[in-house]
Design a protein around this motif. Sequence first.
Motif, PDB file in Angstrom:
ATOM      1  N   THR A  19      16.529  62.277  63.161  1.00  0.00           N
ATOM      2  CA  THR A  19      16.981  61.558  61.985  1.00  0.00           C
ATOM      3  C   THR A  19      17.506  60.213  62.431  1.00  0.00           C
ATOM      4  O   THR A  19      18.254  60.122  63.396  1.00  0.00           O
ATOM      5  CB  THR A  19      18.100  62.334  61.270  1.00  0.00           C
ATOM      6  N   ALA A  20      17.084  59.151  61.726  1.00  0.00           N
ATOM      7  CA  ALA A  20      17.486  57.812  62.147  1.00  0.00           C
ATOM      8  C   ALA A  20      18.189  57.088  61.019  1.00  0.00           C
ATOM      9  O   ALA A  20      17.745  57.129  59.875  1.00  0.00           O
ATOM     10  CB  ALA A  20      16.257  57.011  62.597  1.00  0.00           C
ATOM     11  N   TRP A  21      19.309  56.452  61.350  1.00  0.00           N
ATOM     12  CA  TRP A  21      19.992  55.557  60.428  1.00  0.00           C
ATOM     13  C   TRP A  21      19.728  54.147  60.911  1.00  0.00           C
ATOM     14  O   TRP A  21      19.847  53.844  62.094  1.00  0.00           O
ATOM     15  CB  TRP A  21      21.500  55.799  60.425  1.00  0.00           C
ATOM     16  N   THR A  22      19.353  53.250  60.006  1.00  0.00           N
ATOM     17  CA  THR A  22      19.044  51.896  60.423  1.00  0.00           C
ATOM     18  C   THR A  22      19.884  50.899  59.650  1.00  0.00           C
ATOM     19  O   THR A  22      20.246  51.121  58.491  1.00  0.00           O
ATOM     20  CB  THR A  22      17.561  51.561  60.176  1.00  0.00           C
ATOM     21  N   ALA A  23      20.191  49.790  60.302  1.00  0.00           N
ATOM     22  CA  ALA A  23      20.888  48.701  59.631  1.00  0.00           C
ATOM     23  C   ALA A  23      19.837  47.774  59.063  1.00  0.00           C
ATOM     24  O   ALA A  23      18.964  47.295  59.771  1.00  0.00           O
ATOM     25  CB  ALA A  23      21.770  47.937  60.628  1.00  0.00           C
ATOM     26  N   VAL A  24      19.911  47.541  57.760  1.00  0.00           N
ATOM     27  CA  VAL A  24      18.854  46.799  57.074  1.00  0.00           C
ATOM     28  C   VAL A  24      19.292  45.368  56.810  1.00  0.00           C
ATOM     29  O   VAL A  24      20.420  45.117  56.416  1.00  0.00           O
ATOM     30  CB  VAL A  24      18.495  47.490  55.741  1.00  0.00           C
ATOM     31  N   THR A 261      12.562  69.266  59.677  1.00  0.00           N
ATOM     32  CA  THR A 261      13.582  70.051  58.974  1.00  0.00           C
ATOM     33  C   THR A 261      14.709  69.126  58.520  1.00  0.00           C
ATOM     34  O   THR A 261      15.253  68.370  59.320  1.00  0.00           O
ATOM     35  CB  THR A 261      14.153  71.145  59.900  1.00  0.00           C
ATOM     36  N   ARG A 262      15.029  69.169  57.252  1.00  0.00           N
ATOM     37  CA  ARG A 262      16.092  68.326  56.724  1.00  0.00           C
ATOM     38  C   ARG A 262      17.367  69.137  56.554  1.00  0.00           C
ATOM     39  O   ARG A 262      17.406  70.098  55.800  1.00  0.00           O
ATOM     40  CB  ARG A 262      15.678  67.722  55.379  1.00  0.00           C
ATOM     41  N   LEU A 263      18.379  68.734  57.280  1.00  0.00           N
ATOM     42  CA  LEU A 263      19.657  69.428  57.212  1.00  0.00           C
ATOM     43  C   LEU A 263      20.356  69.107  55.892  1.00  0.00           C
ATOM     44  O   LEU A 263      20.286  67.975  55.396  1.00  0.00           O
ATOM     45  CB  LEU A 263      20.536  69.015  58.394  1.00  0.00           C
ATOM     46  N   PRO A 264      21.030  70.088  55.304  1.00  0.00           N
ATOM     47  CA  PRO A 264      21.731  69.846  54.035  1.00  0.00           C
ATOM     48  C   PRO A 264      22.878  68.857  54.216  1.00  0.00           C
ATOM     49  O   PRO A 264      23.499  68.775  55.272  1.00  0.00           O
ATOM     50  CB  PRO A 264      22.251  71.244  53.649  1.00  0.00           C
ATOM     51  N   GLY A 265      23.120  68.096  53.167  1.00  0.00           N
ATOM     52  CA  GLY A 265      24.235  67.146  53.205  1.00  0.00           C
ATOM     53  C   GLY A 265      23.849  65.752  53.634  1.00  0.00           C
ATOM     54  O   GLY A 265      24.671  64.830  53.545  1.00  0.00           O
ATOM     55  N   ILE A 266      22.610  65.556  54.112  1.00  0.00           N
ATOM     56  CA  ILE A 266      22.163  64.235  54.526  1.00  0.00           C
ATOM     57  C   ILE A 266      21.333  63.635  53.390  1.00  0.00           C
ATOM     58  O   ILE A 266      20.315  64.202  53.004  1.00  0.00           O
ATOM     59  CB  ILE A 266      21.331  64.293  55.815  1.00  0.00           C
ATOM     60  N   GLU A 269      16.853  61.240  50.372  1.00  0.00           N
ATOM     61  CA  GLU A 269      16.193  60.664  49.205  1.00  0.00           C
ATOM     62  C   GLU A 269      17.020  59.545  48.574  1.00  0.00           C
ATOM     63  O   GLU A 269      16.464  58.605  48.012  1.00  0.00           O
ATOM     64  CB  GLU A 269      15.936  61.759  48.147  1.00  0.00           C
ATOM     65  N   GLU A 270      18.350  59.649  48.677  1.00  0.00           N
ATOM     66  CA  GLU A 270      19.211  58.695  47.989  1.00  0.00           C
ATOM     67  C   GLU A 270      19.431  57.409  48.776  1.00  0.00           C
ATOM     68  O   GLU A 270      19.783  56.380  48.206  1.00  0.00           O
ATOM     69  CB  GLU A 270      20.581  59.335  47.689  1.00  0.00           C
ATOM     70  N   SER A 271      19.233  57.450  50.082  1.00  0.00           N
ATOM     71  CA  SER A 271      19.531  56.290  50.915  1.00  0.00           C
ATOM     72  C   SER A 271      18.256  55.589  51.361  1.00  0.00           C
ATOM     73  O   SER A 271      17.238  56.227  51.614  1.00  0.00           O
ATOM     74  CB  SER A 271      20.336  56.723  52.152  1.00  0.00           C
ATOM     75  N   HIS A 272      18.317  54.263  51.459  1.00  0.00           N
ATOM     76  CA  HIS A 272      17.182  53.482  51.942  1.00  0.00           C
ATOM     77  C   HIS A 272      17.296  53.203  53.445  1.00  0.00           C
ATOM     78  O   HIS A 272      16.488  52.475  53.997  1.00  0.00           O
ATOM     79  CB  HIS A 272      17.099  52.148  51.188  1.00  0.00           C
ATOM     80  N   ARG A 273      18.303  53.802  54.085  1.00  0.00           N
ATOM     81  CA  ARG A 273      18.494  53.555  55.515  1.00  0.00           C
ATOM     82  C   ARG A 273      18.425  54.823  56.355  1.00  0.00           C
ATOM     83  O   ARG A 273      18.653  54.772  57.559  1.00  0.00           O
ATOM     84  CB  ARG A 273      19.849  52.869  55.747  1.00  0.00           C
ATOM     85  N   ILE A 274      18.133  55.964  55.744  1.00  0.00           N
ATOM     86  CA  ILE A 274      18.074  57.232  56.468  1.00  0.00           C
ATOM     87  C   ILE A 274      16.652  57.768  56.417  1.00  0.00           C
ATOM     88  O   ILE A 274      16.090  57.931  55.333  1.00  0.00           O
ATOM     89  CB  ILE A 274      19.066  58.258  55.887  1.00  0.00           C
ATOM     90  N   PHE A 275      16.080  58.025  57.573  1.00  0.00           N
ATOM     91  CA  PHE A 275      14.705  58.493  57.674  1.00  0.00           C
ATOM     92  C   PHE A 275      14.636  59.710  58.587  1.00  0.00           C
ATOM     93  O   PHE A 275      15.521  59.931  59.411  1.00  0.00           O
ATOM     94  CB  PHE A 275      13.795  57.402  58.252  1.00  0.00           C
TER      95      PHE A 275
END
Length: 352
Positions: A19-24, A261-266, A269-275
């Motif tokens: 899972t990656a969080w990016t600064a946009v 596999t997508r862990l619950p709580g992340i 779908e709602e964020s444009h910076r989480i893939f």
Amino acid sequence: MKISAAAAALLSLAVPTATAWTAVPTSTSIVRSSSVSIRSPSLLQSTTVKDAAVEEVAAAPDTGAREFGVVNTNKLSKLYDLVVIGGGPAGVAGAIKAAQMGRRAIVIDKPKFDAGVLPNGLDLFFGGPTGLFSKALRDLAKSTNVGALRAQEMESDVIWKQITNGIVKLAMRNSEGQCRTLARYGIDYLQGSAMLLGEDDPANAVAEKKFAKDMDSPEDGLRSVKVTHTGVLDDYVGFVDDAEVTVTGTKVLVCTGSKSTRLPGIPFEESHRIFDSDTINLLGYFPRSVTISGLGIIGIEFANIFNALGVEDVNILVRGDVETSTKKLGMDMDVANELMRLLTESGVKVLE
């Protein structure tokens, strides 16, 4: 133009999840694609290569039918020796092997992303491995000197556009090559959502009576597959979109691949910076920083890729410690220590 609506599941192997969080970078345009909201055009929506392909298809005469992913209803009404569900490397290889043995085969595949399908029906991801994006991005990271491009005062958006154009070119060549190969072997390719019907399903019972004389071994039976949201060619009415058909074969090969596999709580779908490793190809901007959760193979691969592309702040978050995480991968500790040393020296921060 609105673009119309993707390794084998026979093996119970799951791809490690990253899972990656990016600064946009700041941007005002908001684009929604495949239920993922992003604040700049994604790889599949804005590349020059794809726009050129769309223009080329639009300029061609309208035949009322797509070139790829559609099958004549007369063909679909006959018995197949092999029905393949899934158009990845395993599915395509299985269909080709059947054709080489003189068998009649069809590949049914659902595109991963609607945005990845050109108006002529070409699915950019068809026939490619699950990690096609990462492999292409890795190769381009080796050949693209981001530092030199920035020294020429090129904007990050322009650099990312150049990188994604290369990825789309590679995907298009691979996909079209796979489609041409299937056509050479006489293998049908149908786009749509496939559902394997049970042996006691009424449609399957009807098919057994219909094809009783066509089966090599009637005692082995046959299986029917319902395909929805597909396009077919009819001799009387021409191209029919969003149709539902039933395909029957004596054998069915399921090669639907795997997904992260997508862990619950992340809030994927709602964020444009989480893939995750499946949706990272929707990244439509050059990130300033990347944080990867998980020290799996995919996480390490993307850390190296973004680091090679010149992203200054690349971090890997490790739950527990490095030794425990690498042992879960079955990695030799000497190899693991050397890998951690190379990551650290390259500028990647591993946070335990």
